[in-house]
Design a protein around this motif. Structure first.
Motif, PDB file in Angstrom:
ATOM      1  N   SER A  46       1.545  -3.632  -1.621  1.00 38.40           N
ATOM      2  CA  SER A  46       1.037  -2.291  -1.893  1.00 38.40           C
ATOM      3  C   SER A  46       1.080  -1.979  -3.386  1.00 38.40           C
ATOM      4  N   ILE A  47       2.064  -2.533  -4.100  1.00 37.53           N
ATOM      5  CA  ILE A  47       2.127  -2.350  -5.551  1.00 37.53           C
ATOM      6  C   ILE A  47       0.969  -3.097  -6.211  1.00 37.53           C
ATOM      7  N   VAL A  48       0.735  -4.325  -5.770  1.00 36.01           N
ATOM      8  CA  VAL A  48      -0.360  -5.132  -6.333  1.00 36.01           C
ATOM      9  C   VAL A  48      -1.698  -4.451  -6.070  1.00 36.01           C
ATOM     10  N   ASP A  49      -1.879  -3.924  -4.867  1.00 36.97           N
ATOM     11  CA  ASP A  49      -3.137  -3.246  -4.522  1.00 36.97           C
ATOM     12  C   ASP A  49      -3.398  -2.021  -5.384  1.00 36.97           C
ATOM     13  N   LYS A  50      -2.346  -1.352  -5.833  1.00 36.93           N
ATOM     14  CA  LYS A  50      -2.503  -0.150  -6.639  1.00 36.93           C
ATOM     15  C   LYS A  50      -2.820  -0.467  -8.102  1.00 36.93           C
ATOM     16  N   VAL A  51      -2.511  -1.701  -8.500  1.00 38.88           N
ATOM     17  CA  VAL A  51      -2.749  -2.087  -9.907  1.00 38.88           C
ATOM     18  C   VAL A  51      -4.156  -2.466 -10.146  1.00 38.88           C
TER      19      VAL A  51
END
Length: 187
Positions: free
Chosen positions: A182-187
């Motif tokens: 989810s962190i990667v998707d937000k970047v």
């Protein structure tokens, strides 16, 4: 910048998780089975008697470390540490597997390990009285059969708890993975 990661809980969380999962997989599926097939029964028993307190101690202590270093999520409003672990949004995917790992490790360490060691000691005494080891070809005395049955039950329960620890660790790994994704998707 590099010094700040040393005081962050994040690497300690990941290292604790990796140590718990790795140790559980290695001991359950590699170390134990290979030793059982390779060394004589008395040697196997002696090594396991020395490994199990350390192994179950790690299965008890590392979930505590996971709870203490639990990574919060500012985007979701989840606090870090034990307070974040206790929040409603963390209960099933984080708290439940971490608590399960702790409880199963603790039960193995303080209940089943001493009970099993007691039966092993009783079985050694019975082997001296019978003049035959429990693992030798039968027939065995009624007392030895009862002790071996009791050992089998305790070992089975311990193995089941160990499997539950492993399943909980893998489950929590998917939780960590989804949080990272989810962190990667937000970047």
């Amino acid at each position: 910048m590099a010094g700040s990661i040393l005081v962050s809980a994040a690497p300690y969380h990941i290292i604790s998780y990796g140590a718990l999962l790795g140790t559980s997989i290695f001991h359950s599926f590699i170390n134990g089975p290979v030793m059982f097939k390779t060394v004589e029964r008395p040697v196997f028993s002696a090594v396991q008697a020395n490994l199990f307190p350390i192994y179950f101690g790690m299965q008890t202590a590392l979930p505590v470390m996971l709870a203490l270093t639990f990574p919060g999520n500012a985007l979701l409003g989840v606090s870090s540490g034990p307070s974040g672990l206790l929040e409603t949004s963390s209960r099933w995917l984080s708290l439940a597997p971490i608590a399960t790992m702790f409880v199963t490790g603790l039960v193995n360490l303080v209940v089943l390990l001493p009970a099993t060691n007691k039966v092993i000691k009783e079985r050694r005494g019975q082997a001296k009285r019978d003049g035959k080891e429990y693992y030798e070809e039968g027939p065995h005395s009624e007392e030895m059969r009862a002790l071996s049955k009791k050992f089998g039950k305790l070992h089975g329960i311990s193995s089941l708890l160990n499997l539950l620890t492993l399943v909980s660790a893998v489950t929590y790994g998917f939780t960590l993975g989804s949080r990272l994704q989810s962190i990667v998707d937000k970047v």
